[in-house]
Design a protein around this motif. Sequence first.
Motif, PDB file in Angstrom:
ATOM      1  N   THR A  44       0.806  -1.221   0.000  1.00 29.26           N
ATOM      2  CA  THR A  44       0.000   0.000   0.000  1.00 29.26           C
ATOM      3  C   THR A  44       0.838   1.270   0.000  1.00 29.26           C
ATOM      4  O   THR A  44       0.344   2.329  -0.365  1.00 29.26           O
ATOM      5  CB  THR A  44      -0.947   0.016   1.220  1.00 29.26           C
ATOM      6  OG1 THR A  44      -0.175  -0.147   2.412  1.00 29.26           O
ATOM      7  CG2 THR A  44      -1.953  -1.101   1.128  1.00 29.26           C
ATOM      8  N   LEU A  45       2.104   1.191   0.418  1.00 28.36           N
ATOM      9  CA  LEU A  45       2.950   2.383   0.472  1.00 28.36           C
ATOM     10  C   LEU A  45       4.067   2.362  -0.569  1.00 28.36           C
ATOM     11  O   LEU A  45       5.053   3.059  -0.423  1.00 28.36           O
ATOM     12  CB  LEU A  45       3.578   2.534   1.875  1.00 28.36           C
ATOM     13  CG  LEU A  45       2.618   2.887   3.012  1.00 28.36           C
ATOM     14  CD1 LEU A  45       3.363   2.970   4.332  1.00 28.36           C
ATOM     15  CD2 LEU A  45       1.917   4.208   2.748  1.00 28.36           C
ATOM     16  N   VAL A  46       3.907   1.553  -1.608  1.00 24.87           N
ATOM     17  CA  VAL A  46       4.982   1.414  -2.594  1.00 24.87           C
ATOM     18  C   VAL A  46       5.408   2.764  -3.155  1.00 24.87           C
ATOM     19  O   VAL A  46       6.584   3.106  -3.162  1.00 24.87           O
ATOM     20  CB  VAL A  46       4.552   0.470  -3.744  1.00 24.87           C
ATOM     21  CG1 VAL A  46       5.537   0.569  -4.896  1.00 24.87           C
ATOM     22  CG2 VAL A  46       4.515  -0.969  -3.255  1.00 24.87           C
ATOM     23  N   GLY A  47       4.442   3.550  -3.656  1.00 26.39           N
ATOM     24  CA  GLY A  47       4.776   4.843  -4.260  1.00 26.39           C
ATOM     25  C   GLY A  47       5.479   5.787  -3.303  1.00 26.39           C
ATOM     26  O   GLY A  47       6.587   6.267  -3.578  1.00 26.39           O
ATOM     27  N   PRO A  48       4.859   6.078  -2.135  1.00 25.69           N
ATOM     28  CA  PRO A  48       5.521   6.962  -1.165  1.00 25.69           C
ATOM     29  C   PRO A  48       6.868   6.434  -0.687  1.00 25.69           C
ATOM     30  O   PRO A  48       7.795   7.210  -0.447  1.00 25.69           O
ATOM     31  CB  PRO A  48       4.514   7.019  -0.005  1.00 25.69           C
ATOM     32  CG  PRO A  48       3.202   6.701  -0.624  1.00 25.69           C
ATOM     33  CD  PRO A  48       3.491   5.728  -1.719  1.00 25.69           C
ATOM     34  N   PHE A  49       6.989   5.110  -0.559  1.00 26.18           N
ATOM     35  CA  PHE A  49       8.250   4.540  -0.081  1.00 26.18           C
ATOM     36  C   PHE A  49       9.367   4.747  -1.096  1.00 26.18           C
ATOM     37  O   PHE A  49      10.469   5.165  -0.749  1.00 26.18           O
ATOM     38  CB  PHE A  49       8.070   3.059   0.216  1.00 26.18           C
ATOM     39  CG  PHE A  49       9.349   2.386   0.642  1.00 26.18           C
ATOM     40  CD1 PHE A  49      10.002   2.756   1.808  1.00 26.18           C
ATOM     41  CD2 PHE A  49       9.915   1.389  -0.132  1.00 26.18           C
ATOM     42  CE1 PHE A  49      11.183   2.149   2.185  1.00 26.18           C
ATOM     43  CE2 PHE A  49      11.088   0.773   0.243  1.00 26.18           C
ATOM     44  CZ  PHE A  49      11.728   1.154   1.408  1.00 26.18           C
ATOM     45  N   ILE A  50       9.101   4.462  -2.356  1.00 21.98           N
ATOM     46  CA  ILE A  50      10.122   4.655  -3.383  1.00 21.98           C
ATOM     47  C   ILE A  50      10.516   6.125  -3.470  1.00 21.98           C
ATOM     48  O   ILE A  50      11.703   6.461  -3.588  1.00 21.98           O
ATOM     49  CB  ILE A  50       9.613   4.133  -4.746  1.00 21.98           C
ATOM     50  CG1 ILE A  50       9.457   2.613  -4.695  1.00 21.98           C
ATOM     51  CG2 ILE A  50      10.561   4.526  -5.870  1.00 21.98           C
ATOM     52  CD1 ILE A  50       8.863   2.005  -5.944  1.00 21.98           C
ATOM     53  N   SER A  51       9.540   7.020  -3.384  1.00 20.57           N
ATOM     54  CA  SER A  51       9.837   8.453  -3.414  1.00 20.57           C
ATOM     55  C   SER A  51      10.696   8.858  -2.223  1.00 20.57           C
ATOM     56  O   SER A  51      11.637   9.651  -2.362  1.00 20.57           O
ATOM     57  CB  SER A  51       8.536   9.268  -3.403  1.00 20.57           C
ATOM     58  OG  SER A  51       7.759   8.987  -4.555  1.00 20.57           O
ATOM     59  N   SER A  52      10.383   8.294  -1.045  1.00 19.06           N
ATOM     60  CA  SER A  52      11.155   8.624   0.161  1.00 19.06           C
ATOM     61  C   SER A  52      12.585   8.099   0.063  1.00 19.06           C
ATOM     62  O   SER A  52      13.533   8.770   0.466  1.00 19.06           O
ATOM     63  CB  SER A  52      10.472   8.040   1.405  1.00 19.06           C
ATOM     64  OG  SER A  52       9.238   8.671   1.631  1.00 19.06           O
ATOM     65  N   ILE A  53      12.737   6.882  -0.464  1.00 19.53           N
ATOM     66  CA  ILE A  53      14.075   6.311  -0.649  1.00 19.53           C
ATOM     67  C   ILE A  53      14.901   7.198  -1.568  1.00 19.53           C
ATOM     68  O   ILE A  53      16.068   7.521  -1.287  1.00 19.53           O
ATOM     69  CB  ILE A  53      13.989   4.883  -1.235  1.00 19.53           C
ATOM     70  CG1 ILE A  53      13.582   3.889  -0.158  1.00 19.53           C
ATOM     71  CG2 ILE A  53      15.312   4.456  -1.842  1.00 19.53           C
ATOM     72  CD1 ILE A  53      14.694   3.415   0.728  1.00 19.53           C
TER      73      ILE A  53
END
Length: 246
Positions: A44-53
């Motif tokens: 569920t957090l794939v998009g925000p997680f990749i952006s944060s990384i």
Amino acid sequence: VLQKRGEQVIYIKNEIGDTDIDGKVLEGKGIKTKELLNGCICCTLVGPFISSITEVVETFNPDRILIEASGAADPSALALMISSHPLLERDGVIGIVDVVNFEGYKDLSITAQNQTKFTDLLVFNKVELADLQQKKAVVGYVRELNTHSPIVEAPNGHVDPDVIFGLNTSELDQLLSRSHETHHDHIEHDEIEAFTVYSEQNFLQTQIENLMQNLPKNIFRSKGFFTTPQDEIFIFNTVGKRTTFT
């Protein structure tokens, strides 16, 4: 941001739920925290997680990033996500096994099984609380699904960093290439739910301990803050029937 032997190290911890317990513990200790809440970083957090990384790498240029996923995360999805990121190179995936509370895979989800299958190293935690018979039983459970990954013990939660870092194993890549599983939102699929309880009441430690001892069996993980009548603030951490206080 942590320092390890002169390296710039970033630590990322995924929380499921709407309250960042661990982030609040770290506040005021010279550590900056950023919240990614109420979901799992591998679905569920794939998009925000990749952006944060990407933001972390471009801002801090770290030598190493440690990701502590939630206990509900699918390591195969995380490994693939990291491997496909243009700014990252995966070192290793490490699985933690609670030797005291683990009773085999019979009633566990595919996601829980993947946590044993898709890992480069298995760390047995709470070994100081388990007898030899229990440890042997857990080794048997694990080897039903994973015959390749080394197993190390972490007495009192400690393991040598030289064992953890620099794995660079290829076995997991081979397993992932042979896996044709379609990734799903396993939080919903596995019927995992998180909720938060708020109260203005003060509690004795014994009251919290009794409450945790009598929770329904389907509540398997609890943690939070409470204030005593003496205005002392405690953190409680419950796994199974065992609760610790800080």
